[in-house]
Scaffold this motif. Structure first.
Motif, PDB file in Angstrom:
ATOM      1  N   PHE A 133       0.860  -1.188   0.000  1.00 21.69           N
ATOM      2  CA  PHE A 133       0.000   0.000   0.000  1.00 21.69           C
ATOM      3  C   PHE A 133       0.889   1.228   0.000  1.00 21.69           C
ATOM      4  N   ALA A 134       0.377   2.314  -0.569  1.00 21.46           N
ATOM      5  CA  ALA A 134       0.964   3.633  -0.319  1.00 21.46           C
ATOM      6  C   ALA A 134      -0.027   4.321   0.593  1.00 21.46           C
ATOM      7  N   GLN A 135       0.406   4.708   1.773  1.00 21.90           N
ATOM      8  CA  GLN A 135      -0.517   5.316   2.732  1.00 21.90           C
ATOM      9  C   GLN A 135       0.017   6.643   3.269  1.00 21.90           C
ATOM     10  N   LEU A 145     -13.767   9.831  -0.844  1.00 21.71           N
ATOM     11  CA  LEU A 145     -14.379   9.603  -2.160  1.00 21.71           C
ATOM     12  C   LEU A 145     -13.647   8.526  -2.959  1.00 21.71           C
ATOM     13  N   GLY A 146     -12.586   7.977  -2.374  1.00 21.64           N
ATOM     14  CA  GLY A 146     -11.875   6.879  -3.038  1.00 21.64           C
ATOM     15  C   GLY A 146     -10.695   7.321  -3.877  1.00 21.64           C
ATOM     16  N   ASP A 147     -10.337   8.622  -3.841  1.00 23.79           N
ATOM     17  CA  ASP A 147      -9.194   9.067  -4.652  1.00 23.79           C
ATOM     18  C   ASP A 147      -7.888   8.674  -3.979  1.00 23.79           C
ATOM     19  N   SER A 148      -6.988   8.029  -4.739  1.00 23.59           N
ATOM     20  CA  SER A 148      -5.713   7.603  -4.143  1.00 23.59           C
ATOM     21  C   SER A 148      -4.527   7.996  -5.012  1.00 23.59           C
ATOM     22  N   ARG A 149      -4.765   8.783  -6.067  1.00 27.00           N
ATOM     23  CA  ARG A 149      -3.669   9.123  -6.999  1.00 27.00           C
ATOM     24  C   ARG A 149      -3.116  10.497  -6.715  1.00 27.00           C
ATOM     25  N   ALA A 174     -12.317  -5.933  -6.369  1.00 27.20           N
ATOM     26  CA  ALA A 174     -13.186  -5.380  -7.411  1.00 27.20           C
ATOM     27  C   ALA A 174     -13.382  -3.871  -7.270  1.00 27.20           C
ATOM     28  N   ARG A 175     -13.406  -3.372  -6.002  1.00 21.72           N
ATOM     29  CA  ARG A 175     -13.665  -1.935  -5.831  1.00 21.72           C
ATOM     30  C   ARG A 175     -12.475  -1.104  -6.310  1.00 21.72           C
ATOM     31  N   THR A 176     -11.271  -1.622  -6.158  1.00 21.13           N
ATOM     32  CA  THR A 176     -10.088  -0.908  -6.678  1.00 21.13           C
ATOM     33  C   THR A 176     -10.150  -0.871  -8.204  1.00 21.13           C
ATOM     34  N   LEU A 177     -10.604  -1.961  -8.802  1.00 22.99           N
ATOM     35  CA  LEU A 177     -10.743  -1.968 -10.272  1.00 22.99           C
ATOM     36  C   LEU A 177     -11.756  -0.909 -10.700  1.00 22.99           C
ATOM     37  N   ARG A 178     -12.901  -0.886  -9.992  1.00 26.15           N
ATOM     38  CA  ARG A 178     -13.964   0.079 -10.342  1.00 26.15           C
ATOM     39  C   ARG A 178     -13.508   1.518 -10.151  1.00 26.15           C
ATOM     40  N   THR A 179     -12.776   1.771  -9.057  1.00 26.76           N
ATOM     41  CA  THR A 179     -12.401   3.153  -8.722  1.00 26.76           C
ATOM     42  C   THR A 179     -11.214   3.646  -9.544  1.00 26.76           C
ATOM     43  N   ASP A 180     -10.199   2.792  -9.669  1.00 27.60           N
ATOM     44  CA  ASP A 180      -8.920   3.268 -10.227  1.00 27.60           C
ATOM     45  C   ASP A 180      -8.722   2.932 -11.704  1.00 27.60           C
ATOM     46  N   HIS A 181      -9.449   1.956 -12.237  1.00 28.82           N
ATOM     47  CA  HIS A 181      -9.227   1.474 -13.620  1.00 28.82           C
ATOM     48  C   HIS A 181      -7.742   1.280 -13.905  1.00 28.82           C
ATOM     49  N   GLY A 200     -13.818 -10.809  -6.811  1.00 24.58           N
ATOM     50  CA  GLY A 200     -15.171 -10.271  -6.570  1.00 24.58           C
ATOM     51  C   GLY A 200     -15.702  -9.476  -7.743  1.00 24.58           C
ATOM     52  N   GLY A 201     -16.792  -8.771  -7.446  1.00 23.44           N
ATOM     53  CA  GLY A 201     -17.349  -7.876  -8.461  1.00 23.44           C
ATOM     54  C   GLY A 201     -18.623  -8.369  -9.125  1.00 23.44           C
ATOM     55  N   GLY A 202     -18.949  -9.662  -9.011  1.00 23.95           N
ATOM     56  CA  GLY A 202     -20.173 -10.187  -9.602  1.00 23.95           C
ATOM     57  C   GLY A 202     -20.308  -9.815 -11.063  1.00 23.95           C
ATOM     58  N   ARG A 243     -18.246 -14.362   0.843  1.00 25.10           N
ATOM     59  CA  ARG A 243     -16.791 -14.141   0.796  1.00 25.10           C
ATOM     60  C   ARG A 243     -16.071 -15.411   0.358  1.00 25.10           C
ATOM     61  N   ILE A 244     -15.039 -15.261  -0.416  1.00 28.40           N
ATOM     62  CA  ILE A 244     -14.215 -16.407  -0.829  1.00 28.40           C
ATOM     63  C   ILE A 244     -13.038 -16.492   0.136  1.00 28.40           C
ATOM     64  N   GLY A 245     -12.769 -17.670   0.652  1.00 32.28           N
ATOM     65  CA  GLY A 245     -11.639 -17.834   1.588  1.00 32.28           C
ATOM     66  C   GLY A 245     -10.329 -17.539   0.859  1.00 32.28           C
ATOM     67  N   ILE A 263      -0.122  -8.345  -3.912  1.00 36.49           N
ATOM     68  CA  ILE A 263      -1.485  -7.898  -3.614  1.00 36.49           C
ATOM     69  C   ILE A 263      -1.466  -6.377  -3.487  1.00 36.49           C
ATOM     70  N   GLU A 264      -2.168  -5.703  -4.389  1.00 35.59           N
ATOM     71  CA  GLU A 264      -2.123  -4.225  -4.405  1.00 35.59           C
ATOM     72  C   GLU A 264      -3.412  -3.609  -3.876  1.00 35.59           C
ATOM     73  N   GLY A 265      -4.095  -4.269  -2.966  1.00 39.09           N
ATOM     74  CA  GLY A 265      -5.243  -3.655  -2.298  1.00 39.09           C
ATOM     75  C   GLY A 265      -6.554  -3.932  -2.992  1.00 39.09           C
ATOM     76  N   ALA A 267      -8.236  -1.976   0.752  1.00 42.22           N
ATOM     77  CA  ALA A 267      -8.213  -2.314   2.172  1.00 42.22           C
ATOM     78  C   ALA A 267      -8.993  -3.595   2.474  1.00 42.22           C
ATOM     79  N   ALA A 268     -10.190  -3.729   1.901  1.00 40.73           N
ATOM     80  CA  ALA A 268     -11.040  -4.887   2.209  1.00 40.73           C
ATOM     81  C   ALA A 268     -10.350  -6.169   1.747  1.00 40.73           C
ATOM     82  N   THR A 269      -9.772  -6.125   0.574  1.00 43.01           N
ATOM     83  CA  THR A 269      -9.143  -7.320  -0.002  1.00 43.01           C
ATOM     84  C   THR A 269      -7.912  -7.720   0.808  1.00 43.01           C
ATOM     85  N   THR A 270      -7.004  -6.784   1.034  1.00 43.42           N
ATOM     86  CA  THR A 270      -5.773  -7.089   1.779  1.00 43.42           C
ATOM     87  C   THR A 270      -6.107  -7.547   3.193  1.00 43.42           C
TER      88      THR A 270
HETATM   89  N1  LIG Z   1      -3.061   3.761  -1.796  1.00 41.17           N
HETATM   90  C1  LIG Z   1      -2.986   2.520  -2.239  1.00 41.17           C
HETATM   91  O1  LIG Z   1      -1.912   1.899  -2.233  1.00 41.17           O
HETATM   92  C2  LIG Z   1      -4.224   1.844  -2.767  1.00 41.17           C
HETATM   93  C3  LIG Z   1      -4.110   0.575  -3.354  1.00 41.17           C
HETATM   94  C4  LIG Z   1      -5.264  -0.041  -3.811  1.00 41.17           C
HETATM   95  C5  LIG Z   1      -6.477   0.584  -3.672  1.00 41.17           C
HETATM   96  N2  LIG Z   1      -6.549   1.819  -3.111  1.00 41.17           N
HETATM   97  C6  LIG Z   1      -7.847   2.473  -2.924  1.00 41.17           C
HETATM   98  O2  LIG Z   1      -8.635   1.618  -2.115  1.00 41.17           O
HETATM   99  C7  LIG Z   1     -10.014   1.820  -2.428  1.00 41.17           C
HETATM  100  C8  LIG Z   1     -10.683   0.481  -2.603  1.00 41.17           C
HETATM  101  O3  LIG Z   1     -10.501  -0.305  -1.439  1.00 41.17           O
HETATM  102  P1  LIG Z   1     -11.740  -1.050  -0.788  1.00 41.17           P
HETATM  103  O4  LIG Z   1     -11.292  -1.599   0.506  1.00 41.17           O
HETATM  104  O5  LIG Z   1     -12.898  -0.124  -0.762  1.00 41.17           O
HETATM  105  O6  LIG Z   1     -12.094  -2.203  -1.820  1.00 41.17           O
HETATM  106  P2  LIG Z   1     -11.221  -3.385  -2.488  1.00 41.17           P
HETATM  107  O7  LIG Z   1     -10.473  -4.119  -1.461  1.00 41.17           O
HETATM  108  O8  LIG Z   1     -10.495  -2.869  -3.663  1.00 41.17           O
HETATM  109  O9  LIG Z   1     -12.387  -4.278  -3.080  1.00 41.17           O
HETATM  110  C9  LIG Z   1     -13.285  -4.888  -2.206  1.00 41.17           C
HETATM  111  C10 LIG Z   1     -14.182  -5.765  -3.014  1.00 41.17           C
HETATM  112  O10 LIG Z   1     -13.445  -6.800  -3.641  1.00 41.17           O
HETATM  113  C11 LIG Z   1     -14.169  -7.999  -3.607  1.00 41.17           C
HETATM  114  N3  LIG Z   1     -13.460  -8.943  -2.729  1.00 41.17           N
HETATM  115  C12 LIG Z   1     -12.271  -8.754  -2.128  1.00 41.17           C
HETATM  116  N4  LIG Z   1     -11.926  -9.835  -1.427  1.00 41.17           N
HETATM  117  C13 LIG Z   1     -12.918 -10.726  -1.569  1.00 41.17           C
HETATM  118  C14 LIG Z   1     -13.151 -12.037  -1.074  1.00 41.17           C
HETATM  119  N5  LIG Z   1     -12.261 -12.656  -0.277  1.00 41.17           N
HETATM  120  N6  LIG Z   1     -14.286 -12.673  -1.429  1.00 41.17           N
HETATM  121  C15 LIG Z   1     -15.187 -12.055  -2.242  1.00 41.17           C
HETATM  122  N7  LIG Z   1     -15.028 -10.823  -2.739  1.00 41.17           N
HETATM  123  C16 LIG Z   1     -13.912 -10.166  -2.404  1.00 41.17           C
HETATM  124  C17 LIG Z   1     -15.538  -7.623  -3.099  1.00 41.17           C
HETATM  125  O11 LIG Z   1     -16.236  -7.190  -4.254  1.00 41.17           O
HETATM  126  P3  LIG Z   1     -17.815  -7.318  -4.459  1.00 41.17           P
HETATM  127  O12 LIG Z   1     -18.402  -7.028  -3.107  1.00 41.17           O
HETATM  128  O13 LIG Z   1     -18.092  -6.284  -5.489  1.00 41.17           O
HETATM  129  O14 LIG Z   1     -18.031  -8.699  -4.909  1.00 41.17           O
HETATM  130  C18 LIG Z   1     -15.248  -6.450  -2.194  1.00 41.17           C
HETATM  131  O15 LIG Z   1     -16.342  -5.631  -1.978  1.00 41.17           O
HETATM  132  C19 LIG Z   1     -10.046   2.667  -3.687  1.00 41.17           C
HETATM  133  O16 LIG Z   1     -10.393   3.975  -3.341  1.00 41.17           O
HETATM  134  C20 LIG Z   1      -8.611   2.630  -4.207  1.00 41.17           C
HETATM  135  O17 LIG Z   1      -8.272   3.822  -4.862  1.00 41.17           O
HETATM  136  C21 LIG Z   1      -5.441   2.461  -2.656  1.00 41.17           C
END
Ligand SMILES: NC(=O)c1ccc[n+]([C@@H]2O[C@H](COP(=O)([O-])OP(=O)(O)OC[C@H]3O[C@@H](n4cnc5c(N)ncnc54)[C@H](OP(=O)(O)O)[C@@H]3O)[C@@H](O)[C@H]2O)c1
Length: 332
Positions: A133-135, A145-149, A174-181, A200-202, A243-245, A263-265, A267-270
């Protein structure tokens, strides 16, 4: 008369990086356990695994003993050979003096441990993971608002791309894909693109931005309709409460010969990987800025006392650009 070193010295860092990518490839392709290896850093880099004879040629010869192997077990160090030892998966110690220029030596110190990721993966029969992560100073990876750039500096970007080049796969939520492309390819370093993996992402996941960014393979882990692009493979794994284990994910990736994953994030995923003890090395780039309300690096249930915190068996801090990189191995 021109000496050996004068021939290679101006290119030492580039030659060192090429030798490292070669080493990563060799370790990956070497099925048997490895106790020691040697590198030749020069115009024609070379790698020898588990051989008592170091590679011959012009340049710097580096010998490496792996965890558990005593440096004195090998033959005496030859002329111009420097010895290193990998004590655990993140600490590389120099045992003998090296004439290697400091920028090349720094590359070895930071990246050589990750070349050994396949050794660890084969021991535990799941992909080896490094999360990054870069924090901000206040522990945010994005604004509300999800901006990280860009929270990290240019040097951090180069670091992340080097890590991508050394790993077999790169994984995001999936949320990082949606937000950051993001493109998730290697552009700021020399090396090949990892397999891109989205969790994720359905039905809602727009995988096209990844497919447009590069021709490499993409794995989409989760339920949903079959993707249109032949580049993309959907992999459905069992879920519990949606959730997938993460252990199931890493075992399946290992089965597919993806031995290391960056793993590049977000937060939820990591955090899901961390909660299941599935982060082998954590890299946190800490930037000199304060964001305020935003997305925290980690999502964790509350704990009652500090004693229950996630701790690290070993860790180092490195200076990277205007920030600092924490690299740690979480205690199991
Ligand atoms: N500064 C940095 O280094 C950095 C790096 C990466 C991202 N970001 C920022 O982080 C934000 C996104 O982070 P976030 O925590 O909101 O979301 P996220 O971790 O990118 O995505 C969470 C989503 O991924 C899916 N997912 C992840 N793990 C799963 C699992 N074990 N089983 C099933 N689905 C799983 C789910 O999608 P569904 O619920 O849609 O199925 C979940 O809602 C963005 O704003 C991005 O810009 C910053």
């Amino acid at each position: 008369m021109t000496t050996r070193q004068e021939i290679v010295e101006p290119h030492a860092a580039a030659a060192c990086w090429r030798a490292l990518t070669l080493l990563a490839e060799a370790v990956r392709g070497h099925g048997a356990p490895i106790r020691r290896c040697s590198l030749l850093i020069g115009d024609a880099p070379a790698v020898c695994l588990d051989s008592l004879t170091p590679p011959a040629g012009d340049g710097w010869r580096i010998s490496l003993c792996l965890d558990g192997e005593s440096a004195s077990n090998g033959p005496p160090a030859g002329a111009g050979e420097s010895r290193y030892r990998l004590d655990d998966l993140i600490v590389l110690r120099r045992l003998t003096d090296s004439t290697l220029p400091s920028d090349a030596a720094a590359l070895l110190e930071i990246y050589l441990p990750y070349c050994m990721a396949p050794v660890h993966a084969r021991r535990v029969r799941r992909s080896f993971t490094v999360s990054h992560f870069a924090q901000s100073l206040d522990g945010r990876i994005a604004t509300d608002l999800g901006d990280s750039r860009w929270i990290g500096c240019t040097e951090n970007l180069v670091h992340a791309h080097r890590m991508r080049a050394l790993c077999d796969g790169i994984l995001i939520g999936a949320r990082t894909l949606r937000t950051d492309h993001p493109a998730l390819t290697v552009r700021h370093a020399e090396g090949s693109d990892p397999i891109r993996i989205v969790v994720g992402g359905g039905v809602d996941v727009d995988i096209d931005c990844l497919a447009r960014a590069g021709p490499g393979r993409i794995l989409l882990i989760g339920e949903g309709k079959e993707p249109a692009s032949p580049q993309v493979e959907r992999l459905a794994l069992p879920t519990e409460n949606g959730r997938i284990g993460t252990t199931a994910i890493l075992r399946e990736l290992y089965r597919r010969d993806i031995l290391s994953v960056y793993i590049e994030g977000g937060a939820a995923t990591t955090s899901a990987f961390l909660a299941e003890n599935n982060i082998d090395v954590l890299q946190l780039h800490i930037s000199p800025l304060i964001i305020g309300p935003g997305i925290s690096s980690f999502q964790k249930p509350a704990i009652r006392s500090v004693a229950e915190s996630v701790r690290f068996d070993s860790h180092v801090y490195r200076s990277v650009g205007d920030g600092m990189l924490f690299v740690g191995r979480a205690a199991s």
